[in-house]
Design an enzyme around this catalytic site. Structure first.
Site, PDB file in Angstrom:
ATOM      1  N   LYS A 181       0.893  -1.124  -0.042  1.00  0.00           N
ATOM      2  CA  LYS A 181      -0.030   0.029   0.047  1.00  0.00           C
ATOM      3  C   LYS A 181       1.061   1.258  -0.011  1.00  0.00           C
ATOM      4  O   LYS A 181       2.215   1.124   0.166  1.00  0.00           O
ATOM      5  CB  LYS A 181      -1.009  -0.199   1.037  1.00  0.00           C
ATOM      6  CG  LYS A 181      -1.744  -1.319   1.274  1.00  0.00           C
ATOM      7  CD  LYS A 181      -2.619  -1.682   0.247  1.00  0.00           C
ATOM      8  CE  LYS A 181      -3.579  -2.617   0.153  1.00  0.00           C
ATOM      9  NZ  LYS A 181      -2.643  -4.039   0.152  1.00  0.00           N
TER      10      LYS A 181
HETATM   11  C1  LIG Z   1      -9.298  -4.302  -1.692  1.00  0.00           C
HETATM   12  C2  LIG Z   1      -8.553  -4.954  -0.523  1.00  0.00           C
HETATM   13  N1  LIG Z   1      -9.324  -5.573   0.653  1.00  0.00           N
HETATM   14  C3  LIG Z   1      -8.671  -5.847   1.668  1.00  0.00           C
HETATM   15  C4  LIG Z   1      -7.273  -6.262   1.465  1.00  0.00           C
HETATM   16  C5  LIG Z   1      -6.761  -7.068   2.774  1.00  0.00           C
HETATM   17  O1  LIG Z   1      -5.716  -6.165   3.392  1.00  0.00           O
HETATM   18  P1  LIG Z   1      -4.703  -6.771   4.469  1.00  0.00           P
HETATM   19  O2  LIG Z   1      -3.792  -7.485   3.733  1.00  0.00           O
HETATM   20  O3  LIG Z   1      -4.401  -5.575   5.277  1.00  0.00           O
HETATM   21  O4  LIG Z   1      -5.518  -7.527   5.513  1.00  0.00           O
HETATM   22  C6  LIG Z   1      -6.661  -5.656   0.610  1.00  0.00           C
HETATM   23  C7  LIG Z   1      -5.064  -6.197   0.430  1.00  0.00           C
HETATM   24  O5  LIG Z   1      -4.224  -6.008  -0.587  1.00  0.00           O
HETATM   25  C8  LIG Z   1      -7.246  -5.380  -0.521  1.00  0.00           C
HETATM   26  O6  LIG Z   1      -6.400  -4.817  -1.613  1.00  0.00           O
END
Ligand SMILES: Cc1ncc(COP(=O)(O)O)c(C=O)c1O
Length: 383
Positions: A185
């Protein structure tokens, strides 16, 4: 090799992590509180609740808004699979709608047809940094008494124009917005997440649930003169962020506007250079301003994997674009989900033709030229 992404972490973050370690308070404590306050101020939200990831943030937000067993949640299959998993963690059923072929985001025109008496919420995604039309989505939700959770995992620093004013994603425009601080990110805490909202009651609920539903947090008991016994009025979770992560997050947030400005410059350069290639460059509506967490092109009619391999062989990393949960065995074979009668043709087309190109802080203009040249050569070699 030109990498696909690279976090920008420096001495400031290392010092912040070290200070948290040496302070003796390493998990959710004063730095988490500070990071929450800073993040709420940055997005313009009333409240922010730090979590261990965006996945846990999504679970908390849906749960906190009352989504439970047997409810339906309208969402997109075309997302990282964690979006849909969070719906299933609540025992609810994901109901998929297709996405717009230019923004890769939920098409608001398809929502009404998916609403049933069981629908409880809409979980929209601001995909790869591009804001979805949350204003239209919230208007539909309010007409039907539905909650709106924004999956803003990739969207820290992105903006949307509402009533002629630019506002940060996360303000929150729905009932809650969830962010990720995974290293892919724009800003990172290693892993980590955040829920923003404007309802103090919801924020209180989230903060209780993320720490086992402990009625009096350890920070409060630690600082109290008198003995306090905590209670556990509901079943909760351990979704805490550590103070080490939060210390890093505070420093990352200071960099965010600069990082987004740099990404916007690189994205504009890509868009100009790609004009002559047989690929579809990403589209940004006039009311949206992406942080360009990822820059994805579509290569319709061309062999996606072969192009990626040719670029890899010549020193340029790429990734295929966003996948679709309904095509993964986790959902096609095991978990319940509802697809529209016509299927999800746009979601599938984007998965099959999308290629994410490198974009990271410190990337030079020369490297952008190299990527575009290699893409051009790769296309010529596979035709
Ligand atoms: C659209 C979306 N939602 C949720 C997530 C999940 O994030 P995390 O890895 O912080 O749990 C991601 C991770 O890439 C994502 O791109």
């Amino acid at each position: 090799m030109i990498p696909i992404a690279k976090p920008l972490l420096g001495e400031e973050e290392a010092k912040a992590a070290s200070e948290a370690i040496l302070s003796g308070w390493v998990t959710q404590g004063p730095r988490v509180k500070q990071f929450e306050e800073d993040f709420a101020a940055y997005t313009g939200a009333g409240f922010a609740c730090a979590t261990s990831s965006c996945t846990t943030a999504l679970h908390l937000a849906l749960k906190g808004l009352g989504v439970g067993s047997g409810d339906e949640v309208i969402t997109v299959s075309h997302s990282f699979i964690a979006t849909v998993n969070a719906v299933r963690y609540c025992g609810a059923v994901p109901v998929f709608v297709d996405v717009d072929d230019r923004t890769f985001n939920m098409d608001p025109a398809l929502i009404e047809a998916a609403i049933t008496p069981k629908t409880k919420a809409i979980l929209c995604v601001h995909q790869i940094g591009m804001p979805c039309d949350v204003e239209a989505i919230v208007a539909i939700a309010r007409n039907h008494g539905l909650k709106v959770v924004e999956d803003a995992a990739c969207c820290a620093g992105s903006e949307i124009r509402i009533n002629g004013k630019w506002e940060k994603i996360g303000r929150a425009h729905g009932d809650a917005a969830c962010f990720s601080f995974h290293p892919r990110k724009v800003i990172t805490t290693g892993d980590g997440g955040m829920v923003t909202c404007n309802d103090p009651e919801l924020d209180g609920k989230l903060k209780l649930l993320r720490q086992h539903s402990m009625s009096v947090p350890d920070t409060v008991r630690h600082n109290a003169k008198e003995i306090i016994f905590e209670e556990y009025p509901a079943m909760g979770y351990n979704y805490r962020m550590t103070d080490i992560q939060a210390g890093i997050g505070i420093e990352q947030l200071k960099r965010l506007d600069g990082l987004v400005a740099e990404r916007r410059k690189l994205a504009a350069l890509y868009s100009g250079l790609l004009a002559d290639l047989p690929v579809v460059a990403p589209h940004q509506p006039a009311w949206a301003s992406s942080n360009w967490q990822s820059y994805q092109v579509l290569c319709p009619g061309l062999p996606q994997k072969a192009i990626m391999q040719a670029m890899q062989d010549n020193g340029v990393a790429t990734r295929r674009g966003i996948m679709n949960a309904h095509r993964e065995r986790a959902y096609s074979e095991n978990e319940p989900c509802v697809l529209p009668g016509q299927g999800l043709p746009v979601s599938e087309m984007i998965q099959d033709t999308g290629i994410i190109l490198p974009l990271f802080p410190g990337m030079s203009e020369e490297q952008v030229h190299t990527v575009v040249d290699e893409l051009k050569k790769a296309i010529a070699s596979v035709k």
